[in-house]
Design an enzyme around this catalytic site. Structure first.
Site, PDB file in Angstrom:
ATOM      1  N   ASP A 143     -29.067  22.188   8.326  1.00  0.00           N
ATOM      2  CA  ASP A 143     -30.240  21.734   9.049  1.00  0.00           C
ATOM      3  C   ASP A 143     -29.851  20.596   9.991  1.00  0.00           C
ATOM      4  OD1 ASP A 143     -33.058  22.435   9.088  1.00  0.00           O
ATOM      5  OD2 ASP A 143     -32.921  22.552   6.903  1.00  0.00           O
TER       6      ASP A 143
ATOM      7  N   ASP B  86     -34.337  21.792  13.053  1.00  0.00           N
ATOM      8  CA  ASP B  86     -35.656  21.533  12.484  1.00  0.00           C
ATOM      9  C   ASP B  86     -36.625  20.989  13.535  1.00  0.00           C
ATOM     10  OD1 ASP B  86     -37.406  21.056  10.024  1.00  0.00           O
ATOM     11  OD2 ASP B  86     -37.333  19.048  10.905  1.00  0.00           O
TER      12      ASP B  86
ATOM     13  N   GLU C 124     -36.209  26.005  14.661  1.00  0.00           N
ATOM     14  CA  GLU C 124     -37.454  26.234  13.931  1.00  0.00           C
ATOM     15  C   GLU C 124     -38.596  26.330  14.932  1.00  0.00           C
ATOM     16  OE1 GLU C 124     -40.109  24.292  10.332  1.00  0.00           O
ATOM     17  OE2 GLU C 124     -38.913  22.995  11.607  1.00  0.00           O
TER      18      GLU C 124
ATOM     19  N   HIS D 240     -38.693  27.073   2.577  1.00  0.00           N
ATOM     20  CA  HIS D 240     -39.074  25.872   1.843  1.00  0.00           C
ATOM     21  C   HIS D 240     -40.426  25.313   2.263  1.00  0.00           C
ATOM     22  CE1 HIS D 240     -37.507  24.445   5.616  1.00  0.00           C
ATOM     23  NE2 HIS D 240     -37.996  23.238   5.374  1.00  0.00           N
ATOM     24  N   ASP D 241     -40.995  25.821   3.355  1.00  0.00           N
ATOM     25  CA  ASP D 241     -42.289  25.341   3.844  1.00  0.00           C
ATOM     26  C   ASP D 241     -43.422  26.318   3.538  1.00  0.00           C
ATOM     27  OD1 ASP D 241     -41.519  22.891   4.888  1.00  0.00           O
ATOM     28  OD2 ASP D 241     -40.957  23.731   6.826  1.00  0.00           O
TER      29      ASP D 241
END
Length: 578
Positions: free
Chosen positions: A127, A229, A283, A349-350
């Site tokens: 990330d 990200d 992202e 993860h979100d």
């Protein structure tokens, strides 16, 4: 006459150029690239495996489980942030980009983990969190020390003498206010996320150089790519105009893809990506299809692939339907059938657990629907991303009270609703199903204490299902979710038509069955997925000739009458076509 002739020649030439460009673009979708053929496994380090018994997953724990990752057949591991951080947002608030969070281990541990991945033929994507830093980063410490600091322009400031800054919505702030007053220099700083995550100023070339140097630091260590990200939000209009109507539901339209973001991405490509064989993905894919194309179309020299949220947004909506999901994926595939490249994912993860959104987590249908989802993700055109735990069919945690949540976004939104007299019961009902903490519970290795994740109490509690759903229960069962996942990964690798072949939806308006062909030359496959609790039928075109069953997630074969295929609930079948 001569003028008309020149005009005609010009038109023919322009048509030829357009045709040639179309052919170049079409050929691009067939060009072999390692990151197109990869299967990406997203690993949440805080919850994967704890090696030292402190309740937090770590790098040594990942290294211990590299043989497991290799056994899955995955090619790339995407690791959520492991950099030094005060951990306000689970590592997405970075205080030192060139060091490792103490809970996760040391740089030596990182080097050993990376070496172990490379020895097993796997690559590592990290990330890159550069929309913001931590407020404990030295840049920000210096920036807030004085208005004259050389680091002041690394961040966005609004001096108090200019009055109240124009409203900016914050995703994580307890008051939804993205401006935080700093008493030392009598100014407000901008934070789209938490107050401890001040936004970086990408209009500053010194800041951009710092970022490129950070990327080179990790690339020189052998890292194979970056997932960037919140990058679509990085660039701001530093005149800070008033955004009329800005709110929680439309902030992307105001925040995403602000010029000159593409200039900076092309600069990044020139300074970093062109010098290393790296995989790159941002992202978010912007506000519309044009934004997405501008990010990833080949001639632009920016990023490898788009990571669009339309499908997961559909799956987290109260009026979700498989039909809407099907139309969303079909729309994106059609848009990128010639140029650019897509990420295929439904979990990360979100998001809450994918099986609780588009599958059926009941005991009766959990395994079948988990296998169906694996079939779906691994047969679509694009690079598939699998979130850790989905390969064994992990379900939502079963939270009941706000005290069980650890996510800053959930906690602060609860406080906000509380302060506004909101419906807390409705808020809890929604977050019990959709909160991202559901996907952050420890990986369920076995049915022992703490699911085999740690010898002490984990940082977030283990999901309720660990006694039934765990890797140990599945390893030696040839019909288990994890062994089916392995079978599907191998099938994708053995059938490059699933990477490069054309995608055509069949019976697009069927409310229960999602069926599509993947065709490249004489290699033809039909994928048929019953996303429902009832036996359902799909009629395929008469010209389509089914040959053999290549994959079936159930022991019972589907029935075929003439050209109508009947599938049992949550059945997934792949046919070879003549």
């Amino acid at each position: 006459m001569i003028k008309k002739t020149i005009q005609l020649v010009t038109i023919i030439w322009m048509m030829g150029m357009l045709h040639a460009q179309a052919q170049v673009n079409k050929n691009y979708s067939k060009q072999r690239k390692w990151w197109k053929e990869a299967v990406v496994y997203q690993l949440y380090p805080r919850s994967f495996k704890d090696s030292d018994g402190d309740g937090v997953g770590d790098l040594k724990g990942i290294t211990e489980k590299l043989d497991y990752l290799k056994s899955l057949g995955v090619d790339v591991v995407w690791l959520n942030p492991i950099y030094s951080s005060p951990n306000d947002d689970n590592g997405y608030d970075i205080s030192d980009y060139r060091n490792i969070m103490k809970e996760f281990g040391t740089m030596k541990d990182f080097d050993q983990m990376l070496e172990g991945m490379h020895e097993r033929g796997m690559r590592l994507v990290m990330d890159l969190v550069v929309n913001h830093s931590s407020d404990e980063h030295e840049w920000f410490r210096q920036a807030r020390s004085s208005r004259d600091s050389k680091y002041r322009n690394y961040y966005h400031w609004w001096p108090e003498e200019k009055g109240t800054p124009p409203y900016r919505y914050s995703l994580f702030d307890v008051n939804h206010d993205a401006w935080k007053y700093d008493t030392l220099t009598r100014s407000y700083y901008l934070h789209y996320f938490s107050r401890k995550q001040p936004d970086l100023n990408w209009s500053n070339p010194d800041l951009r150089k710092e970022v490129y140097d950070i990327m080179k630091f990790w690339a020189d260590k052998g890292v194979d790519g970056f997932r960037m990200d919140a990058f679509q939000f990085c660039v701001k209009d530093t005149s800070f105009p008033v955004f009329e109507g800005l709110n929680a539901s439309n902030f992307v339209q105001f925040y995403a893809m602000v010029p000159p973001i593409h200039d900076y991405l092309q600069e990044m490509h020139k300074e970093v990506y062109a010098k290393y064989n790296l995989m790159s993905v941002a992202e978010g894919a912007g506000r519309n299809m044009q934004d997405a194309h501008d990010l990833v179309d080949t001639q632009r020299k920016e990023l490898n692939m788009a990571y669009a949220f339309d499908a997961v947004d559909v799956s987290s909506s109260p009026d979700y339907s498989m039909l809407k999901l099907k139309k969303t994926f079909t729309k994106w595939d059609k848009e990128f059938q010639n140029d650019g490249w897509l990420s295929i994912f439904m979990g990360n993860h979100d998001q809450s657990r994918v099986i609780d959104r588009i599958g059926n987590p009941s005991e009766q249908y959990r395994e079948a629907s988990a296998k169906l989802i694996s079939t779906f993700l691994l047969t679509m055109r694009g690079t598939p991303y699998i979130y850790n735990g989905d390969e064994i069919g992990m379900t939502n945690a079963g939270f009941k009270d706000i005290s069980e949540f650890k996510d800053i976004q959930t906690i602060n939104e609860y406080k906000y609703q509380q302060s506004q007299g909101g419906d807390l019961a409705a808020f809890m009902q929604k977050n019990i199903k959709y909160s991202r903490d559901n996907s952050r519970t420890p990986f369920q290795w076995n049915d022992e204490d703490n699911a085999g994740f740690s010898t002490s109490q984990p940082w977030i509690r283990v999901g309720n299902s660990y006694k039934e759903i765990n890797l140990q229960n599945q390893e030696n069962n040839p019909e288990s979710c994890v062994n089916y996942f392995r079978q599907m990964v191998k099938f994708r690798k053995d059938n490059k038509v699933l990477v490069y072949g054309d995608y055509t939806v069949v019976d697009e308006n069927n409310p229960n069955i999602y069926a599509y062909t993947r065709i490249e030359g004489n290699h033809k496959l039909l994928v048929v997925l019953n996303f429902s609790d009832v036996t359902s039928q799909v009629t395929i075109p008469k010209a389509m000739r089914v040959s053999t069953v290549e994959i079936n997630n159930l022991l019972t074969k589907p029935t075929i009458t003439n050209n109508t295929i009947a599938l049992l609930p949550w059945q997934a079948v792949i046919y070879k076509l003549n």
